[in-house]
Design a protein around this motif. Structure first.
Motif, PDB file in Angstrom:
ATOM      1  N   UNK A 155       0.834  -1.326   0.009  1.00 49.71           N
ATOM      2  CA  UNK A 155      -0.108   0.143   0.102  1.00 49.71           C
ATOM      3  C   UNK A 155       0.973   1.234   0.138  1.00 49.71           C
ATOM      4  N   UNK A 156       0.303   2.305  -0.911  1.00 50.98           N
ATOM      5  CA  UNK A 156       1.059   3.396  -0.929  1.00 50.98           C
ATOM      6  C   UNK A 156       2.426   3.463  -1.769  1.00 50.98           C
ATOM      7  N   UNK A 157       3.020   2.409  -2.145  1.00 51.29           N
ATOM      8  CA  UNK A 157       4.119   2.266  -3.140  1.00 51.29           C
ATOM      9  C   UNK A 157       4.175   3.021  -4.468  1.00 51.29           C
ATOM     10  N   UNK A 158       2.836   3.230  -4.719  1.00 46.54           N
ATOM     11  CA  UNK A 158       2.762   3.979  -6.105  1.00 46.54           C
ATOM     12  C   UNK A 158       3.303   5.385  -6.008  1.00 46.54           C
ATOM     13  N   UNK A 159       3.990   5.777  -7.092  1.00 45.40           N
ATOM     14  CA  UNK A 159       4.263   7.323  -7.207  1.00 45.40           C
ATOM     15  C   UNK A 159       3.812   7.920  -8.115  1.00 45.40           C
ATOM     16  N   UNK A 160       3.374   9.148  -8.085  1.00 48.48           N
ATOM     17  CA  UNK A 160       3.112  10.205  -9.377  1.00 48.48           C
ATOM     18  C   UNK A 160       4.345  10.954  -9.698  1.00 48.48           C
ATOM     19  N   UNK A 161       5.200  10.852  -9.103  1.00 52.58           N
ATOM     20  CA  UNK A 161       6.408  11.900  -9.258  1.00 52.58           C
ATOM     21  C   UNK A 161       7.413  11.407 -10.427  1.00 52.58           C
ATOM     22  N   UNK A 173       2.832   7.380 -14.157  1.00 54.07           N
ATOM     23  CA  UNK A 173       2.593   6.807 -12.813  1.00 54.07           C
ATOM     24  C   UNK A 173       3.423   5.498 -12.810  1.00 54.07           C
ATOM     25  N   UNK A 174       3.963   5.194 -11.818  1.00 56.23           N
ATOM     26  CA  UNK A 174       4.531   4.065 -11.405  1.00 56.23           C
ATOM     27  C   UNK A 174       3.729   3.271 -10.365  1.00 56.23           C
ATOM     28  N   UNK A 221       5.599   9.151  -1.661  1.00 48.52           N
ATOM     29  CA  UNK A 221       6.814   8.152  -1.709  1.00 48.52           C
ATOM     30  C   UNK A 221       6.701   7.178  -2.637  1.00 48.52           C
ATOM     31  N   UNK A 222       7.959   6.332  -2.755  1.00 47.54           N
ATOM     32  CA  UNK A 222       7.965   5.249  -3.678  1.00 47.54           C
ATOM     33  C   UNK A 222       8.698   4.204  -3.237  1.00 47.54           C
ATOM     34  N   UNK A 223       8.315   2.992  -3.321  1.00 52.17           N
ATOM     35  CA  UNK A 223       8.907   1.835  -2.647  1.00 52.17           C
ATOM     36  C   UNK A 223       9.260   0.991  -3.862  1.00 52.17           C
TER      37      UNK A 223
END
Length: 666
Positions: free
Chosen positions: A14-20, A42-43, A79-81
């Motif tokens: 959860x929340x590993x996706x990034x829009x950066x 998006x990743x 944040x990105x994981x």
């Protein structure tokens, strides 16, 4: 122009996706690429995406990659994981870069190729520089903090949420932990128990505290808690199996005589001592400790001695209890032949002392605080590319955050333990310091500990049986991994990072106390193997043994009272049902204690069991195969334990590998 193929694996969490906007740079022995944008809007979490990086010429052997992310337009910073990045070179070589951590800022982050390298393996100046820079940065992020005289140092942090992202709970763990804590206390408030300082009127009234949260074993304990055999059984297979030892000679301060005790089958105490059938539990660690004041009322904490006898039917039974260390007329030795209330009262005082000894020494110090020392020293002194870092980092998961939460909510000034346990407040740091001063390296290594306590042949000791088998399996795995990387004692001695790591542990964990026997440096491969085995065992198996059964044995409060309100009896024949109720903790203390052990016994849905490695830090084929073999050995042990448990009235499940978490995470 040559083209590199970059495959990016984003963690499925959860929340590993990034829009950066994410950028990558490749660094090799013959040059580096330009900083290249990975062309994705998006990743997504769990995604596997492939991109190209173009260079004028081949970069040679790849050493590291640089990753950074930048806020894109008006989209929010996030944040990105990433789990890992794989790079396929024009020469068809594939390089794997393990990451397994959050990138939440806009800094540049460097990650090494996954092959494990010792410091003297670094043949390129860029690799040496990256190694130095990583450790310099980590020494700032993971600094030591003095916690108190005679107590191990801790991580320097201003609360759990200030810890580096890579060591914090997952979103799932955070949410579940908060929900369990909040709902438990909310339920008790609705029942009007949290603020009720009255004593219990009957033992049956205690049933209503957590009526819907009982377990099969907590129900069983409630039914049998006053029976002698279960009292004795808990020294073997309860939450504190680390105190009992064989007794060949009675301590001078425990003057039990032949005519006091009844030994079946026509034997006597002297004969049973010589035959090795007498066992001792000594709570001298608690002697003289100032008991807490709770609800504006003085509490009581004793330092008992307990004598137990192994009968011819192999059942262990208590035969004598002395509640204070110094023999005196007002410190009688209680016996099973005394009145039922005298004997039960004596056992209650022992169980309350065991609560403090277990929580502060066996549990907090010997698993949580030591695991924190192991984690901080590992993160400070060994870079991610080091083979021992890769071996041990899975066994540090969540430890720093759970310990920060413990300091905030359990043992801090407003913590539950501080406010509601007899050994809270003034006694707490004193017990920790006394415990550390008497700790030994051998006591942390279960084969040595069992031998030193002379418990090799004590029947029905499942903690020992399962623990020794787990130690053997872990030792075999650790030995094979370390011998793959260290071919000689000289290589161990030459590894300066390894020597700094163990020196840091000796200094900040064991306060440079020579009597502990903790190594100050490593001179042989075998020394490194044993120490790494101890670290893995402590952070996984030992913690499971002393933590997982807390609600099973403590959910029924009279079996494990956190505090006692009346002084221990100084004379036989002065106890009754009413004095026992006056001695046990009041309603609000019971409620707080039961809510806490319920929380600490809950398994998170992102639990990772021993031998499971969802994050692959090793990339070479041999160590990965060794991990597979390790898991296979653990699965076989699990089957054996389950088959044995089918024939037990009380199954011992805490050291079933499937129930052992990889790290101190709760």
């Amino acid at each position: 122009m040559v083209v590199y193929e970059a495959t990016v694996y984003t963690g499925d969490r959860i929340q590993a996706t990034t829009l950066n906007s994410v950028h990558i740079k490749l660094v090799g022995t013959d040059g580096e690429s330009d900083r290249t944008w990975l062309k994705s809007l998006v990743i997504f979490r769990g995604s596997v995406s492939t991109y190209t990086v173009s260079c004028p010429n081949s970069l040679g052997r790849l050493l590291l990659i640089e990753l950074d992310k930048r806020q894109f337009g008006f989209l929010p910073d996030d944040a990105w994981f990433p789990d890992k990045v794989e790079i396929k070179s024009p020469e068809e070589d594939v390089y794997t870069f393990p990451i397994h951590c959050w990138i939440s800022d806009q800094e540049t982050h460097r990650y090494r190729e996954g092959k494990a390298l010792r410091i003297f393996d670094e043949s390129h100046s860029l690799g040496q520089y990256a190694r130095q820079q990583e450790l310099s940065q980590r020494s700032l992020e993971y600094d030591w903090e003095f916690y108190g005289p005679g107590i191990p140092y801790t991580i320097k942090a201003d609360g759990a949420m200030t810890l580096p992202d890579e060591v914090q709970f997952s979103f799932t763990k955070t949410t579940e932990f908060a929900f369990t804590a909040a709902t438990g206390l909310a339920e008790l408030r609705l029942k009007g128990l949290v603020d009720n300082q009255e004593n219990w009127k009957t033992l049956d009234d205690i049933n209503g505290v957590f009526r819907n949260k009982d377990t099969p074993l907590s129900d069983y304990v409630q039914e049998h808690w006053a029976e002698d055999w279960l009292f004795a059984y808990q020294f073997l297979n309860g939450v504190n199996p680390t105190l009992i030892r064989r007794c060949k000679t009675l301590p001078e301060n425990f003057p039990v005589t032949d005519d006091m005790v009844f030994i079946p089958d026509g034997s006597n105490l002297l004969n049973e001592l010589e035959r090795g059938n007498i066992y001792l539990c000594d709570y001298k660690n608690l002697d003289g400790m100032p008991a807490n004041i709770i609800n504006e009322k003085q509490q009581y904490l004793t330092a008992p001695l307990v004598l137990l006898h192994k009968r011819s039917d192999d059942k262990l039974m208590p035969i004598a209890i002395q509640l204070k260390q110094t023999p005196a007329e007002d410190n009688p030795i209680f016996l099973p032949t005394d009145s039922a209330y005298d004997w039960l009262t004596a056992k209650i005082f022992v169980r309350s002392a065991d609560f403090s000894e277990h929580q502060l020494n066996a549990h907090l110090l010997r698993t949580h605080l030591l695991a924190e020392v192991f984690a901080v020293s590992l993160l400070r002194n060994l870079p991610m590319v080091h083979p021992i870092y890769k071996l041990l980092i899975p066994h540090t998961r969540y430890t720093l955050q759970i310990n920060e939460l413990a300091r905030e909510r359990l043992i801090g000034p407003a913590g539950v333990f501080t406010l509601f346990a007899a050994s809270g407040r003034e006694a707490l740091p004193k017990i920790l310091a006394r415990s550390l001063s008497s700790i030994t390296y051998r006591s942390l290594c279960i084969p040595d500990d069992i031998a030193d306590r002379d418990l090799q042949d004590l029947p029905n000791f499942y903690y020992r049986d399962d623990g020794l088998q787990l130690w053997s399996i872990i030792f075999k795995y650790v030995q094979r991994v370390i011998k793959y990387y260290y071919k000689s004692d000289d290589e161990v001695q030459r590894d300066s990072e390894l020597q700094t790591w163990i020196g840091d542990i000796f200094k900040h964990g064991f306060l440079s106390q020579l009597q502990t026997g903790i190594p100050q440096n490593f001179t042989t491969v075998s020394e490194l193997i044993k120490f790494a085995t101890m670290v893995m065992f402590t952070c996984s198996c030992q913690h499971a043994a002393v933590n997982s059964g807390q609600y099973d044995y403590g959910g029924w409060m009279p079996n494990t009272p956190a505090t006692l309100q009346r002084a221990p009896p100084t004379k036989k024949g002065t106890t009754s049902k009413s004095t026992i109720l006056e001695t046990l903790p009041p309603i609000n203390v019971t409620a707080q204690g039961m809510a806490t052990v319920w929380l600490l016994s809950r398994r998170s849905s992102d639990f990772v069991s021993l031998g499971d490695y969802p994050e692959y830090h090793y990339t070479e084929e041999t160590p990965r195969q060794l991990q597979t073999d390790f898991k296979s050995d653990l699965d076989k042990l699990s089957i054996m334990i389950n088959n044995r448990n089918k024939d037990l009235e009380i199954p011992y499940t805490y050291l079933d590998p499937k129930n052992v978490e990889n790290s101190v995470a709760i």
